[in-house]
Design a protein around this motif. Structure first.
Motif, PDB file in Angstrom:
ATOM      1  N   GLN A  44      33.876  28.121  48.362  1.00 10.10           N
ATOM      2  CA  GLN A  44      34.714  28.645  47.294  1.00 10.10           C
ATOM      3  C   GLN A  44      34.038  29.891  46.729  1.00 10.10           C
ATOM      4  O   GLN A  44      32.819  29.930  46.591  1.00 10.10           O
ATOM      5  N   ILE A  45      34.835  30.919  46.421  1.00  6.18           N
ATOM      6  CA  ILE A  45      34.297  32.131  45.816  1.00  6.18           C
ATOM      7  C   ILE A  45      34.942  32.308  44.449  1.00  6.18           C
ATOM      8  O   ILE A  45      36.170  32.324  44.335  1.00  6.18           O
ATOM      9  N   ASP A  46      34.111  32.399  43.411  1.00  5.64           N
ATOM     10  CA  ASP A  46      34.574  32.733  42.070  1.00  5.64           C
ATOM     11  C   ASP A  46      34.471  34.246  41.945  1.00  5.64           C
ATOM     12  O   ASP A  46      33.377  34.799  41.978  1.00  5.64           O
ATOM     13  N   LEU A  47      35.602  34.936  41.833  1.00  2.00           N
ATOM     14  CA  LEU A  47      35.644  36.393  41.835  1.00  2.00           C
ATOM     15  C   LEU A  47      35.518  37.007  40.442  1.00  2.00           C
ATOM     16  O   LEU A  47      35.759  38.200  40.267  1.00  2.00           O
ATOM     17  N   GLY A  48      35.160  36.204  39.449  1.00  2.00           N
ATOM     18  CA  GLY A  48      35.017  36.741  38.100  1.00  2.00           C
ATOM     19  C   GLY A  48      36.344  37.261  37.587  1.00  2.00           C
ATOM     20  O   GLY A  48      37.327  36.542  37.560  1.00  2.00           O
ATOM     21  N   GLU A  49      36.402  38.523  37.234  1.00  3.78           N
ATOM     22  CA  GLU A  49      37.617  39.118  36.687  1.00  3.78           C
ATOM     23  C   GLU A  49      38.593  39.581  37.762  1.00  3.78           C
ATOM     24  O   GLU A  49      39.657  40.102  37.463  1.00  3.78           O
ATOM     25  N   GLY A  50      38.245  39.411  39.014  1.00  2.56           N
ATOM     26  CA  GLY A  50      39.138  39.792  40.103  1.00  2.56           C
ATOM     27  C   GLY A  50      39.100  41.287  40.372  1.00  2.56           C
ATOM     28  O   GLY A  50      38.112  41.956  40.111  1.00  2.56           O
ATOM     29  N   GLY A  51      40.181  41.806  40.918  1.00  4.07           N
ATOM     30  CA  GLY A  51      40.249  43.225  41.252  1.00  4.07           C
ATOM     31  C   GLY A  51      39.831  43.542  42.677  1.00  4.07           C
ATOM     32  O   GLY A  51      39.870  44.686  43.096  1.00  4.07           O
TER      33      GLY A  51
ATOM     34  N   GLN B 172      42.343  39.912  53.669  1.00  5.72           N
ATOM     35  CA  GLN B 172      42.872  40.660  52.527  1.00  5.72           C
ATOM     36  C   GLN B 172      42.942  39.716  51.324  1.00  5.72           C
ATOM     37  O   GLN B 172      43.165  38.515  51.484  1.00  5.72           O
ATOM     38  N   ILE B 173      42.754  40.248  50.125  1.00  3.66           N
ATOM     39  CA  ILE B 173      42.785  39.467  48.895  1.00  3.66           C
ATOM     40  C   ILE B 173      43.781  40.111  47.936  1.00  3.66           C
ATOM     41  O   ILE B 173      43.788  41.330  47.782  1.00  3.66           O
ATOM     42  N   SER B 174      44.573  39.290  47.277  1.00  2.36           N
ATOM     43  CA  SER B 174      45.441  39.798  46.215  1.00  2.36           C
ATOM     44  C   SER B 174      44.550  40.230  45.044  1.00  2.36           C
ATOM     45  O   SER B 174      43.691  39.463  44.606  1.00  2.36           O
ATOM     46  N   PRO B 175      44.700  41.463  44.523  1.00 10.32           N
ATOM     47  CA  PRO B 175      43.808  41.973  43.477  1.00 10.32           C
ATOM     48  C   PRO B 175      43.775  41.146  42.196  1.00 10.32           C
ATOM     49  O   PRO B 175      42.814  41.216  41.448  1.00 10.32           O
ATOM     50  N   ASN B 176      44.798  40.321  41.934  1.00 13.98           N
ATOM     51  CA  ASN B 176      44.788  39.534  40.706  1.00 13.98           C
ATOM     52  C   ASN B 176      44.156  38.157  40.883  1.00 13.98           C
ATOM     53  O   ASN B 176      44.113  37.370  39.945  1.00 13.98           O
ATOM     54  N   ARG B 177      43.631  37.860  42.064  1.00 11.01           N
ATOM     55  CA  ARG B 177      42.955  36.568  42.286  1.00 11.01           C
ATOM     56  C   ARG B 177      41.614  36.526  41.607  1.00 11.01           C
ATOM     57  O   ARG B 177      40.859  37.488  41.629  1.00 11.01           O
ATOM     58  N   THR B 178      41.288  35.384  41.016  1.00 12.19           N
ATOM     59  CA  THR B 178      39.984  35.211  40.384  1.00 12.19           C
ATOM     60  C   THR B 178      39.130  34.189  41.118  1.00 12.19           C
ATOM     61  O   THR B 178      37.952  34.033  40.810  1.00 12.19           O
ATOM     62  N   GLU B 179      39.716  33.482  42.095  1.00 14.63           N
ATOM     63  CA  GLU B 179      38.936  32.580  42.940  1.00 14.63           C
ATOM     64  C   GLU B 179      39.671  32.384  44.250  1.00 14.63           C
ATOM     65  O   GLU B 179      40.874  32.632  44.354  1.00 14.63           O
ATOM     66  N   MET B 180      38.937  31.987  45.262  1.00 12.02           N
ATOM     67  CA  MET B 180      39.561  31.726  46.562  1.00 12.02           C
ATOM     68  C   MET B 180      38.727  30.744  47.353  1.00 12.02           C
ATOM     69  O   MET B 180      37.510  30.666  47.191  1.00 12.02           O
ATOM     70  N   ALA B 181      39.398  29.969  48.197  1.00 12.15           N
ATOM     71  CA  ALA B 181      38.735  29.044  49.105  1.00 12.15           C
ATOM     72  C   ALA B 181      38.769  29.670  50.493  1.00 12.15           C
ATOM     73  O   ALA B 181      39.787  30.231  50.890  1.00 12.15           O
ATOM     74  N   VAL B 182      37.660  29.584  51.212  1.00 11.75           N
ATOM     75  CA  VAL B 182      37.564  30.183  52.542  1.00 11.75           C
ATOM     76  C   VAL B 182      37.173  29.105  53.543  1.00 11.75           C
ATOM     77  O   VAL B 182      36.178  28.413  53.356  1.00 11.75           O
ATOM     78  N   GLN B 183      37.966  28.967  54.580  1.00  9.82           N
ATOM     79  CA  GLN B 183      37.702  28.017  55.665  1.00  9.82           C
ATOM     80  C   GLN B 183      37.286  28.833  56.880  1.00  9.82           C
ATOM     81  O   GLN B 183      38.058  29.676  57.340  1.00  9.82           O
ATOM     82  N   THR B 184      36.086  28.633  57.372  1.00  8.91           N
ATOM     83  CA  THR B 184      35.624  29.369  58.543  1.00  8.91           C
ATOM     84  C   THR B 184      35.006  28.401  59.537  1.00  8.91           C
ATOM     85  O   THR B 184      34.735  27.254  59.222  1.00  8.91           O
ATOM     86  N   ASN B 185      34.749  28.881  60.728  1.00  7.14           N
ATOM     87  CA  ASN B 185      34.020  28.085  61.720  1.00  7.14           C
ATOM     88  C   ASN B 185      32.744  28.822  62.106  1.00  7.14           C
ATOM     89  O   ASN B 185      32.403  28.922  63.271  1.00  7.14           O
TER      90      ASN B 185
END
Length: 80
Positions: free
Chosen positions: A17-24, A42-55
């Motif tokens: 999980q990534i906490d993007l703070g204020e986003g942008g 790509q990330i939506s600029p208004n996101r403040t957190e995201m989950a990433v699934q990788t291998n």
């Protein structure tokens, strides 16, 4: 302007999980130690957190988060 980014759990396995703070941010890129891009999203600029699934294999990686004017780079440790 200081941009705070946190990544958890650390070390990660297949998911983190990534906490993007204020986003942008508009792009996430993960590099291996040789500088090769191993993941990009790509990330939506208004996101403040995201989950990433990788291998990704076990090892140390660098996460680069891009904004229009600046980039932030942090480390990611994968342990399987």
């Amino acid at each position: 302007q200081k941009h705070h980014i946190s990544i958890y759990p650390s070390p990660a396995q297949d998911f983190f999980q990534i906490d993007l703070g204020e986003g942008g941010y508009h792009k996430l890129v993960i590099y291996n130690l040789r500088g090769r891009v191993v993941y990009s999203q790509q990330i939506s600029p208004n996101r403040t957190e995201m989950a990433v699934q990788t291998n990704l294999s076990s090892g140390l990686y660098f996460i680069k988060l891009n904004q229009p004017e600046i980039s932030s780079i942090t480390r990611l440790l994968i342990c399987k």
